[in-house]
Design a protein around this motif. Sequence first.
Motif, short mmCIF file in Angstrom:
data_model
loop_
_atom_site.label_atom_id
_atom_site.label_comp_id
_atom_site.label_asym_id
_atom_site.label_seq_id
_atom_site.Cartn_x
_atom_site.Cartn_y
_atom_site.Cartn_z
N LEU A 294 -33.13 36.21 2.02
CA LEU A 294 -34.51 36.49 2.42
C LEU A 294 -35.50 35.96 1.38
CD1 LEU A 294 -35.91 37.98 4.82
CD2 LEU A 294 -36.08 39.97 3.33
N ALA A 295 -35.15 36.13 0.10
CA ALA A 295 -36.05 35.65 -0.96
C ALA A 295 -36.18 34.12 -0.89
CB ALA A 295 -35.50 36.06 -2.33
N LEU A 296 -35.07 33.42 -0.65
CA LEU A 296 -35.12 31.96 -0.56
C LEU A 296 -35.94 31.51 0.65
CD1 LEU A 296 -31.45 30.98 -1.47
CD2 LEU A 296 -33.49 30.22 -2.69
N LEU A 297 -35.87 32.28 1.74
CA LEU A 297 -36.55 31.88 2.97
C LEU A 297 -37.98 32.44 3.05
CD1 LEU A 297 -33.61 32.24 5.55
CD2 LEU A 297 -34.50 30.13 4.53
N SER A 298 -38.40 33.18 2.02
CA SER A 298 -39.74 33.76 2.06
C SER A 298 -40.82 32.73 1.73
CB SER A 298 -39.84 34.96 1.10
OG SER A 298 -39.67 34.50 -0.22
N HIS A 300 -42.00 28.67 2.56
CA HIS A 300 -41.75 27.57 3.49
C HIS A 300 -40.86 26.53 2.81
CE1 HIS A 300 -42.56 24.00 5.97
NE2 HIS A 300 -42.70 24.88 6.93
N TYR A 301 -39.91 25.97 3.56
CA TYR A 301 -38.89 25.11 2.91
C TYR A 301 -39.48 23.92 2.17
CZ TYR A 301 -39.21 21.48 6.53
OH TYR A 301 -39.66 20.47 7.33
N ARG A 302 -40.69 23.48 2.56
CA ARG A 302 -41.24 22.30 1.88
C ARG A 302 -42.05 22.65 0.63
NH1 ARG A 302 -44.93 19.37 4.72
NH2 ARG A 302 -44.99 20.57 6.66
N GLN A 303 -42.36 23.93 0.46
CA GLN A 303 -43.16 24.35 -0.70
C GLN A 303 -42.25 24.71 -1.87
OE1 GLN A 303 -46.41 24.14 -0.55
NE2 GLN A 303 -46.18 23.45 1.58
N PRO A 304 -42.78 24.57 -3.10
CA PRO A 304 -41.98 25.04 -4.25
C PRO A 304 -41.88 26.57 -4.25
CG PRO A 304 -44.15 24.24 -4.96
CD PRO A 304 -44.06 23.98 -3.48
N ILE A 305 -40.71 27.10 -4.63
CA ILE A 305 -40.57 28.56 -4.74
C ILE A 305 -40.75 28.97 -6.19
CG2 ILE A 305 -39.02 30.56 -4.49
CD1 ILE A 305 -37.43 29.18 -2.49
N PRO A 306 -41.71 29.85 -6.47
CA PRO A 306 -41.77 30.43 -7.82
C PRO A 306 -40.75 31.56 -7.88
CG PRO A 306 -43.72 30.99 -6.51
CD PRO A 306 -42.73 30.37 -5.57
N TRP A 307 -39.60 31.30 -8.47
CA TRP A 307 -38.48 32.26 -8.42
C TRP A 307 -38.61 33.29 -9.53
CZ3 TRP A 307 -35.31 33.04 -4.59
CH2 TRP A 307 -34.12 33.77 -4.80
N SER A 308 -38.51 34.54 -9.18
CA SER A 308 -38.66 35.59 -10.19
C SER A 308 -37.96 36.87 -9.74
CB SER A 308 -40.15 35.90 -10.40
OG SER A 308 -40.66 36.50 -9.22
N GLU A 309 -37.82 37.79 -10.66
CA GLU A 309 -37.24 39.09 -10.30
C GLU A 309 -38.14 39.85 -9.35
OE1 GLU A 309 -34.37 40.03 -14.04
OE2 GLU A 309 -35.85 41.56 -13.54
N ASP A 310 -39.47 39.67 -9.51
CA ASP A 310 -40.41 40.33 -8.59
C ASP A 310 -40.15 39.89 -7.16
OD1 ASP A 310 -41.55 41.68 -10.63
OD2 ASP A 310 -43.36 40.42 -10.77
N LEU A 311 -39.93 38.58 -6.99
CA LEU A 311 -39.68 38.06 -5.65
C LEU A 311 -38.41 38.70 -5.06
CD1 LEU A 311 -40.24 35.98 -3.36
CD2 LEU A 311 -38.80 34.38 -4.62
N LEU A 312 -37.39 38.82 -5.90
CA LEU A 312 -36.14 39.43 -5.44
C LEU A 312 -36.33 40.90 -5.10
CD1 LEU A 312 -33.75 37.65 -7.93
CD2 LEU A 312 -33.38 37.74 -5.46
N ASP A 313 -37.12 41.60 -5.93
CA ASP A 313 -37.34 43.01 -5.67
C ASP A 313 -38.15 43.22 -4.38
OD1 ASP A 313 -35.89 43.64 -7.89
OD2 ASP A 313 -37.63 43.83 -9.22
N GLN A 314 -39.17 42.37 -4.20
CA GLN A 314 -39.94 42.43 -2.94
C GLN A 314 -39.02 42.20 -1.74
OE1 GLN A 314 -42.92 39.36 -3.03
NE2 GLN A 314 -43.93 40.29 -4.80
N SER A 315 -38.17 41.19 -1.87
CA SER A 315 -37.28 40.85 -0.75
C SER A 315 -36.32 42.00 -0.48
CB SER A 315 -36.50 39.57 -1.05
OG SER A 315 -37.40 38.52 -1.29
N HIS A 316 -35.86 42.63 -1.54
CA HIS A 316 -34.99 43.80 -1.39
C HIS A 316 -35.71 44.87 -0.57
CE1 HIS A 316 -32.53 47.29 -2.45
NE2 HIS A 316 -33.67 47.88 -2.78
#
Length: 443
Positions: A294-298, A300-316
């Motif tokens: 879910l975090a990876l797909l949150s 859009h596939y063409r945009q850069p993903i700013p990957w972080s623990e916050d993103l993972l926690d939100q997705s959780h």
Amino acid sequence: MLRIYNSLSKKKEEFIPNDPSHIKFYACGPTVYNKIHIGNARAFMSADLLAKVLKGIYSKVTYVCNITDIDDKIIDAAKEENLSIKDISTKYFNQYQDDTALLGISKPDIQPFATDYIDDMITYIEKLIASDNAYEKDGNVLFRVSSFPNYGCLSDRKLEEHDSGSRVKVEDFKENPNDFTLWKPSLNEDPGWESPWGRGRPGWHLECSVMSESTLDIPFDIHSGGNDLKFPHHDNEIAQTCAFHGNDDPTSFAKYWVHNGFLNLEDEKMSKSLGNVVYIDQLLQNYKGNEVRLALLSTHYRQPIPWSEDLLDQSHNIYVKLQSAFKEYGVVDGKFHVNSKVAEILLDDLNTPLAIRTMQDLVANPDENIENEIATFKYIFEGSNQDLSLSDVQVNQINELVKERDDARNSGDYERADKIRDKLSKMNVSIKDVNGKTEWEIL
Ligand SMILES: [Zn+2]
């Protein structure tokens, strides 16, 4: 019905397949020399997303994703880990299978291994030499980029740009610094195959041209990969394949080119604790595969993903909330319902972030089609029974251990048989002896 951004035309286009009764899609796969990290996983996830949507709307889709099992990086890794080339590529292929399965990434329909296509590659090179698109020098074979007028058409690079003021030393076997390797000589201990140009091995770009055409025929519908593969990898693939067939039109190879954006590890906390590279097996110690998915797909596939623990926690949090809402409706299986809102959004260039927001709104304010919306969402955003099912690799591993234990018992080595039973029990596998036959199940 599907609209997709085509990197070749540089615009979003209606997807019109070459033959709607059989869709053909090729994605560049991994070079198996290391564990996959989250940036690699993004490319495989993007390809999986597109394959799932295609399979949701067309009855027959062949999705091919190759395995590069011969490469300088593999040779270096083998030396470093003091293992054979075969052992390294098998080890990391298995890990790739397991990690992607845990992220709910479906297996491609065909997974060609580069080393199974060496003869085809040699034949391919011979024809490129015969047509003056390639030349041999000192056991190297190079593609002559000046022979292909459309060279750089995907990335929009012009040859002059590379030439001017280049500070890179040109190897003396190259006529032009842009010429790229089709075949290179192998030193004594390095893996190699006999060829008309001596013992050697193929160049990486050539592998994808040969494997895509061998498995799908050309033209096929879609070729995909990460943004970083546009140049030189994909431009080189186009040059080779088009030159091989004497057709300058890049769509005679693949009609649509789809590229996913980068993943930026911006979170200092995370890069400190995990050391700049985040491997999937590390992430899965703290998050479920579906949450990482879910975090990876949150984004859009063409945009850069700013990957972080916050993103993972939100997705959780989103995942947990959605799951409890879904339970009320009792929708268990995922299925793509073309007429749902979620599907409509995904069919517009795979807009996953909007699909997630729409699903959140829909569970808050359900309409009469809510079951189909949930089923469509689950089909895309949840891996197929990932918590219950084992990958083929794991099943093989268990079967081998069970057989080893049977052999040990048959030869009276009960100590060893018990050790194997303990090992299996650590893997949550319970074994029973039924009428002299060993059966196993996952606890
Ligand atoms: Zn490739």
